[in-house]
Write an enzyme that holds these catalytic residues in place. Structure first.
Site, PDB file in Angstrom:
ATOM      1  N   LYS A   4      34.543  39.656  16.629  1.00 50.33           N
ATOM      2  CA  LYS A   4      34.534  40.958  15.948  1.00 50.33           C
ATOM      3  C   LYS A   4      35.692  41.772  16.458  1.00 50.33           C
ATOM      4  O   LYS A   4      36.126  41.602  17.615  1.00 50.33           O
ATOM      5  CB  LYS A   4      33.237  41.710  16.246  1.00 50.33           C
ATOM      6  CG  LYS A   4      32.915  42.782  15.230  1.00 50.33           C
ATOM      7  CD  LYS A   4      32.285  42.157  14.003  1.00 50.33           C
ATOM      8  CE  LYS A   4      31.684  43.145  13.057  1.00 50.33           C
ATOM      9  NZ  LYS A   4      30.718  42.480  12.174  1.00 50.33           N
TER      10      LYS A   4
HETATM   11  N1  GLU Z   1      31.625  41.935   8.600  1.00 52.96           N
HETATM   12  C1  GLU Z   1      30.701  41.020   7.993  1.00 52.96           C
HETATM   13  C2  GLU Z   1      29.530  40.753   8.920  1.00 52.96           C
HETATM   14  O1  GLU Z   1      29.220  41.545   9.773  1.00 52.96           O
HETATM   15  C3  GLU Z   1      31.390  39.754   7.486  1.00 52.96           C
HETATM   16  C4  GLU Z   1      32.069  38.932   8.516  1.00 52.96           C
HETATM   17  C5  GLU Z   1      32.890  37.785   7.934  1.00 52.96           C
HETATM   18  O2  GLU Z   1      32.838  37.545   6.746  1.00 52.96           O
HETATM   19  O3  GLU Z   1      33.564  37.143   8.731  1.00 52.96           O
HETATM   20  O4  GLU Z   1      28.836  39.787   8.774  1.00 52.96           O
END
Ligand code: GLU
Length: 417
Positions: free
Chosen positions: A107
């Site tokens: 993240k």
């Molecule tokens: N931000 C989204 C989540 O929290 C998608 C993450 C992604 O597609 O890599 O799942």
């Protein structure tokens, strides 16, 4: 459950520990899975439109890469902290494992207020952030995606900046891109579609049809808005929606496309004429069947959980329920479909996008949605069966599924030292 004093990572660890104890996880693997593999902090100087230079702090955390490249979004928010990004990266690890896709968890976040920045400033910040972490990301290493306040345009800048650095166009370095440059059809709606499927499956578990449900949604962005839209298409009544600025209520159920159009223009649901104003304090205690928190972390707390009357909570957001509130809901028989299952369709479709980019061969929207439906139902079934087998709530069951999968591969791969 102990109070976690606002630490989101501590809340994640509490959830993890419950499942790890049930699994009798050996101390070594326990240690590995509760430590982030890598945390990167960068300073990103940007020349603002007024000519002055501002330095923004950015993070990228690669929590675990046992199952594959780190995967997870990047959020732009004034409240971003390393603690939060680390927890979110851990949740991505468990989410990808529950979704059964070959990714680890990562993240990113930048401490900034994008609502106060111009497009040019946002582009400069994005490109500088990517330049700072360019050696750490890549299709085989770490693949970012959208998250809170980031969108397809920002993903396009990320793809372009990375491509300029490596010297060739590399679409699979990031997902959630515009379809014209390697994005997948269906990606934009994917998280909301998965939330709809999770609500449908949870209702089915209680013998209820979606068309007989009344639903309240917190947050009306990409997740809350699309979920509400798809649920309304299935006949559910969306009776309440709140966001950062206010809330609206309509006993008969909203005309969701009209509410979406209003939100596009006004950046909030507050003031929508197709309903009446909903005081902030009234939201959690509404007489509804399904509650969908689709905003930020720590929204359902020990203070407001006792008021909740819904039978089902579907976590569209990441970490919306504190561990103590989760226990409170579980003890009252409220069925909570946890974030790492409920919102996993976003990253599942990111996986489809990554696969399509690497193949250079693209699927129709129908193919994407069919595959998504199959993956989401497979994940929901695995978690529900685990919850019945171990007699635990759905969150603990999801962690049991995730930890088992990551631990098995960790043991197989062994230690490199
Ligand atoms: N931000 C989204 C989540 O929290 C998608 C993450 C992604 O597609 O890599 O799942």
């Amino acid at each position: 459950m102990a109070a976690t004093n606002g630490s989101i990572f501590a809340a994640m660890l509490e959830e993890f520990d419950v499942a790890a104890r049930i699994l009798n996880l050996e101390p070594g693997i326990w240690q590995i899975l509760t430590h982030p593999k890598r945390q990167i902090i960068v300073s990103c100087p940007v020349q603002m439109d007024n000519g002055e230079i501002e330095v923004f702090t950015g993070y990228r955390v690669q929590y675990n890469i046992t199952l594959g490249p780190a995967k997870g979004g990047i959020r732009y928010h004034p409240g971003v902290t390393l603690d939060e990004v680390t927890a979110l990266a851990a949740w991505m690890t468990w989410k990808c494992a529950v979704a059964h896709i070959p990714f680890g968890g990562g993240k990113g976040g930048i401490v900034c207020d994008p609502t106060k920045m111009s497009q040019r400033e946002l582009e400069a910040l994005t490109r500088r952030y990517v330049a700072e972490i360019v050696d750490a990301i890549g299709p085989e290493k770490d693949v970012p995606a959208p998250d809170v306040n980031t969108n397809e345009q920002i993903m396009a800048w990320i793809m372009d900046t990375y491509s300029m650095h490596v010297g060739h166009t590399t679409t699979s370095v990031v997902t959630g891109k515009p379809v014209e440059l390697g994005g997948s059809l269906g990606r934009r709606e994917a998280t909301g579609r998965g939330v709809m499927i999770a609500a449908r499956e949870a209702a089915k578990h209680f013998g209820i049809a979606l068309k007989d449900t009344r639903i309240a949604v917190q947050g009306f962005g990409n997740v809350g808005g699309v979920s509400a839209h798809l649920l309304a298409q299935q006949g559910a009544r969306i009776v309440a929606v709140t966001d950062w600025k206010g809330g609206v209520y309509n006993e008969k159920g909203f005309d969701v496309p009209a509410l979406m159009e209003y939100t596009r223009q006004h950046k909030t649901v507050a003031g929508f004429a197709g309903g009446q104003p909903l005081p902030a304090g009234d939201f959690w205690g509404l007489e509804v069947d399904v509650l969908i928190p689709a905003a930020l972390e720590n929204q359902i707390t020990i203070e407001n959980a006792p008021a909740i009357k819904a039978r089902i909570v579907i976590e569209g957001a990441n970490g919306p329920t504190t561990p103590e509130a989760n226990d409170q809901l579980h003890n009252r028989g409220i069925f909570v479909v946890p974030d790492i299952l409920a919102n996993s369709s976003g990253v599942t479709t990111s996986y489809f996008e990554w696969v399509q980019d690497r193949y250079g061969y693209f699927w129709t929207e129908q193919e994407v949605n069919q595959r998504l439906e199959a993956k989401m139902c497979e994940a929901f079934d695995a978690v529900l069966k685990t919850s019945l087998k171990y007699k635990v709530d759905m969150r603990t069951a999801a962690y049991i599924v995730a930890i088992s999968r990551v631990a098995t591969v960790t043991r197989m791969r062994g230690m490199y030292a």
